[in-house]
Design a protein around this motif. Structure first.
Motif, short mmCIF file in Angstrom:
data_model
loop_
_atom_site.label_atom_id
_atom_site.label_comp_id
_atom_site.label_asym_id
_atom_site.label_seq_id
_atom_site.Cartn_x
_atom_site.Cartn_y
_atom_site.Cartn_z
N ALA A 1 0.83 -1.21 0.00
CA ALA A 1 0.00 0.00 0.00
C ALA A 1 0.86 1.25 0.00
CB ALA A 1 -0.93 -0.01 1.21
N GLN A 2 1.97 1.23 0.75
CA GLN A 2 2.86 2.38 0.79
C GLN A 2 3.58 2.58 -0.53
OE1 GLN A 2 3.75 4.80 3.00
NE2 GLN A 2 2.05 4.22 4.31
N ALA A 3 4.02 1.49 -1.14
CA ALA A 3 4.86 1.60 -2.34
C ALA A 3 4.05 1.83 -3.61
CB ALA A 3 5.72 0.34 -2.48
N TYR A 4 2.83 1.25 -3.70
CA TYR A 4 2.10 1.29 -4.96
C TYR A 4 0.70 1.89 -4.85
CZ TYR A 4 5.81 -1.91 -6.37
OH TYR A 4 7.04 -2.46 -6.63
N GLY A 5 0.19 2.14 -3.66
CA GLY A 5 -1.14 2.69 -3.53
C GLY A 5 -2.19 1.73 -4.10
N GLU A 6 -3.01 2.26 -5.01
CA GLU A 6 -4.06 1.45 -5.62
C GLU A 6 -3.58 0.67 -6.84
OE1 GLU A 6 -7.03 1.10 -4.32
OE2 GLU A 6 -6.56 2.49 -2.69
N GLU A 7 -2.29 0.80 -7.17
CA GLU A 7 -1.77 0.17 -8.38
C GLU A 7 -1.30 -1.26 -8.16
OE1 GLU A 7 -1.90 1.53 -11.41
OE2 GLU A 7 -2.98 3.17 -10.45
N HIS A 8 -1.70 -1.90 -7.08
CA HIS A 8 -1.28 -3.27 -6.83
C HIS A 8 -2.51 -4.13 -6.50
CE1 HIS A 8 -1.89 -2.22 -2.60
NE2 HIS A 8 -1.87 -3.51 -2.34
N ALA A 9 -2.30 -5.43 -6.56
CA ALA A 9 -3.35 -6.39 -6.17
C ALA A 9 -2.75 -7.40 -5.22
CB ALA A 9 -3.92 -7.09 -7.41
N PHE A 10 -3.51 -7.78 -4.19
CA PHE A 10 -3.07 -8.76 -3.21
C PHE A 10 -4.24 -9.70 -2.96
CE2 PHE A 10 -1.69 -9.70 1.36
CZ PHE A 10 -0.73 -10.60 0.95
N GLU A 11 -4.20 -10.88 -3.57
CA GLU A 11 -5.35 -11.78 -3.59
C GLU A 11 -5.01 -13.09 -2.89
OE1 GLU A 11 -8.12 -14.16 -6.87
OE2 GLU A 11 -6.77 -12.55 -7.50
N ILE A 12 -6.00 -13.61 -2.14
CA ILE A 12 -5.85 -14.89 -1.44
C ILE A 12 -6.75 -15.92 -2.09
CG2 ILE A 12 -6.06 -16.06 0.78
CD1 ILE A 12 -5.93 -13.22 2.03
N ARG A 13 -6.21 -17.08 -2.36
CA ARG A 13 -7.01 -18.16 -2.93
C ARG A 13 -6.90 -19.38 -2.02
NH1 ARG A 13 -4.98 -17.52 -9.26
NH2 ARG A 13 -5.77 -15.38 -9.55
N THR A 14 -8.04 -19.94 -1.66
CA THR A 14 -8.06 -21.09 -0.76
C THR A 14 -8.92 -22.18 -1.38
OG1 THR A 14 -9.91 -20.09 0.40
CG2 THR A 14 -7.73 -19.66 1.28
N PRO A 15 -8.33 -23.08 -2.17
CA PRO A 15 -9.10 -24.16 -2.79
C PRO A 15 -9.75 -25.05 -1.73
CG PRO A 15 -6.91 -23.99 -3.75
CD PRO A 15 -6.92 -23.12 -2.54
N PRO A 16 -10.95 -25.59 -2.01
CA PRO A 16 -11.63 -26.47 -1.04
C PRO A 16 -10.82 -27.72 -0.72
CG PRO A 16 -13.15 -25.76 -2.77
CD PRO A 16 -11.78 -25.34 -3.19
N THR A 17 -9.97 -28.14 -1.68
CA THR A 17 -9.18 -29.36 -1.46
C THR A 17 -7.98 -29.13 -0.56
OG1 THR A 17 -7.96 -28.86 -3.49
CG2 THR A 17 -9.87 -30.33 -3.69
N GLY A 18 -7.74 -27.92 -0.13
CA GLY A 18 -6.61 -27.62 0.73
C GLY A 18 -5.57 -26.78 0.01
N GLY A 19 -4.59 -26.38 0.77
CA GLY A 19 -3.57 -25.51 0.21
C GLY A 19 -3.93 -24.05 0.41
N PHE A 20 -2.95 -23.20 0.19
CA PHE A 20 -3.13 -21.76 0.40
C PHE A 20 -2.28 -21.04 -0.64
CE2 PHE A 20 -2.44 -17.70 2.61
CZ PHE A 20 -3.75 -17.40 2.98
N THR A 21 -2.86 -20.08 -1.33
CA THR A 21 -2.19 -19.37 -2.41
C THR A 21 -2.35 -17.87 -2.23
OG1 THR A 21 -2.59 -21.19 -3.95
CG2 THR A 21 -2.03 -19.06 -4.91
N VAL A 22 -1.25 -17.15 -2.40
CA VAL A 22 -1.27 -15.70 -2.39
C VAL A 22 -0.77 -15.22 -3.75
CG1 VAL A 22 -0.35 -13.60 -1.36
CG2 VAL A 22 -0.93 -15.54 0.09
N VAL A 23 -1.54 -14.34 -4.39
CA VAL A 23 -1.17 -13.79 -5.69
C VAL A 23 -0.96 -12.29 -5.53
CG1 VAL A 23 -1.85 -13.48 -8.10
CG2 VAL A 23 -2.50 -15.56 -6.87
N ILE A 24 0.20 -11.83 -5.96
CA ILE A 24 0.55 -10.41 -5.90
C ILE A 24 0.77 -9.91 -7.32
CG2 ILE A 24 2.23 -8.70 -5.11
CD1 ILE A 24 2.85 -10.52 -2.77
N GLU A 25 0.16 -8.78 -7.66
CA GLU A 25 0.39 -8.14 -8.95
C GLU A 25 0.88 -6.72 -8.71
OE1 GLU A 25 -2.66 -8.19 -11.83
OE2 GLU A 25 -2.68 -10.38 -12.06
N LEU A 26 1.97 -6.37 -9.41
CA LEU A 26 2.61 -5.07 -9.27
C LEU A 26 2.82 -4.47 -10.65
CD1 LEU A 26 5.47 -6.15 -6.83
CD2 LEU A 26 3.23 -5.28 -6.19
N PRO A 27 2.92 -3.14 -10.75
CA PRO A 27 3.32 -2.54 -12.03
C PRO A 27 4.71 -3.03 -12.43
CG PRO A 27 2.45 -0.87 -10.54
CD PRO A 27 2.60 -2.13 -9.73
#
Length: 417
Positions: free
Chosen positions: A339-365
């Motif tokens: 948030a400090q470095a990119y403001g609204e120009e970034h994405a931080f998404e969490i994905r949690t499949p029902p079968t288990g596991g944990f995924t974090v997806v980050i998108e930056l300029p």
């Protein structure tokens, strides 16, 4: 800490030179304009002398006004504008008096009295000096506003840099606490060789982080190198239970991102996926360019959010929901740094499949390192398109640690996170 220099408009970079250029150009232009009008109206040549003396008079009077205005511009508004009005009227009176006197001398005996000349000539000095005064204040107020805006930008940059540095400095104690606990356990169990090897790797990791500016950015290749140093330490704790896979596109490896951004994500995966499972888990790090954005994915094959109550509450801290949770400093740290470095120009998404596991997806300029900057550290890259690894894919483990840790010791230190 980088400080933005004050860079005013190029013409006004040297205010003294700019003043003299405007002064000469302004009064010289006024003389030429009036002279051309006199010639066009077939006025006698003697009038050109009167116009030249008038321009020189205006030039001299405004030099005095500039000194007075320079002292008034930073005073209270009532003082500034009140004194300016008085000084301007006195200057107009002096200018008009000199113009009328010179004109009377040049024309000789005329039926027009001196008082009539003063009244007739008053409007022109009033127009010239009034316009000069307005322009003087306008330019100087503009330069003051520009300088204040630059100072505000510099202060904001310093505040952002300081906050980014503070967030980054939280990571080292957070990671250091867990590692020193493991080393302490090894020492108590008289496992001196593994303890010494872990200390050596810890010193290499910390030495590497010291070479990176706290609020700076590194290439993804350099970030991966830092991750491998960190994983080398953790692999001594978990051995074959910790499996990793890197799928980094060559173009993505050259992209820049905040230093030490991915380490908390990997640490989180170790804590919630590798540590609680007897068989361990695989951590996958993938990166690719999607248009003009860098997409980085960190996933694990652990139990996911269904594994424990603590893990079930984890997204609250990540997504910013107003719920009382405590997940340490690592994951909220990433959200705040982005948030400090990119403001609204970034994405931080969490994905949690029902079968288990944990995924974090980050998108930056997408930002590439300068050509004259440090060359990215070579990374073992996959030839296949970057995608998250399937659970049944295995990646060969790196070279074994200098000294193996027994299974019982591993269980004791593997749970200290």
């Amino acid at each position: 800490m980088a400080v933005l220099p004050f860079q005013p408009t190029p013409f006004f970079a040297n205010k003294n030179r700019a003043f003299w250029v405007l002064q000469l150009a302004g009064w010289g232009g006024a003389f030429l304009l009036r002279a051309m009008a006199a010639i066009a109206n077939q006025q006698p040549p003697s009038l050109l002398l009167q116009l030249l003396i008038s321009a020189i008079t205006g030039f001299s009077v405004t030099l005095v006004l500039s000194v007075i205005y320079r002292e008034l511009i930073n005073r209270k508004p009532l003082v500034t504008w009140g004194v300016t009005a008085i000084v301007l009227m006195l200057s107009v009176g002096l200018y008009t008096f000199i113009d009328a006197w010179v004109l009377q001398l040049i024309r000789g005996g005329t039926e027009t009295s001196f008082t009539q000349l003063v009244i007739g000539l008053f409007y022109l000095p009033m127009t010239l000096l009034g316009a000069w005064s307005a322009l003087y204040y306008a330019i100087n107020f503009f330069l003051q506003v520009e300088q204040q805006a630059d100072q505000l930008e510099r202060l904001e940059a310093q505040a952002t840099s300081a906050q980014l540095a503070m967030l980054r400095y939280q990571l080292n104690p957070h990671f250091l606490f867990n590692t020193l606990n493991s080393i302490s356990t090894l020492v108590l169990l008289k496992q001196t060789e593994p303890a010494n090897a872990m200390l050596t790797r810890l010193s290499s990791f910390l030495r590497h982080t010291l070479m990176i500016e706290a609020s700076g950015k590194v290439t993804l290749a350099q970030e991966v190198e830092t991750l491998k140093l960190y994983l080398g330490i953790e692999r001594m704790r978990f051995e074959e239970r910790l499996r990793t896979e890197f799928q980094i596109e060559p173009d993505a490896a050259k992209a820049c991102l905040p230093a030490m951004l991915l380490q908390p994500l990997v640490e989180n995966a170790i804590k919630y996926a590798v540590s609680p499972q007897e068989e361990g888990a695989k951590i996958s790090i993938a990166a690719q360019l999607v248009g003009q954005r860098l997409r980085v994915t960190v996933s694990d094959t652990g139990p996911g959010l269904q594994g424990s109550e603590g893990r079930r509450r984890l997204p609250d801290a990540l997504t910013g929901d107003r719920q009382a949770v405590s997940t340490g400093v690592g994951l909220p740290n990433i959200r705040d740094r982005l948030a400090q470095a990119y403001g609204e120009e970034h994405a931080f998404e969490i994905r949690t499949p029902p079968t288990g596991g944990f995924t974090v997806v980050i998108e930056l300029p997408h930002e590439e390192a300068d050509e004259d900057g440090e060359e990215p550290t070579p990374v073992v890259l996959s030839n296949s398109p970057p995608k998250l690894a399937a659970p049944d894919q295995e990646t060969p483990s790196p070279a074994a640690a200098p000294a193996a840790v027994s299974a019982s010791t591993q269980r004791q230190i593997g749970t200290q996170t």
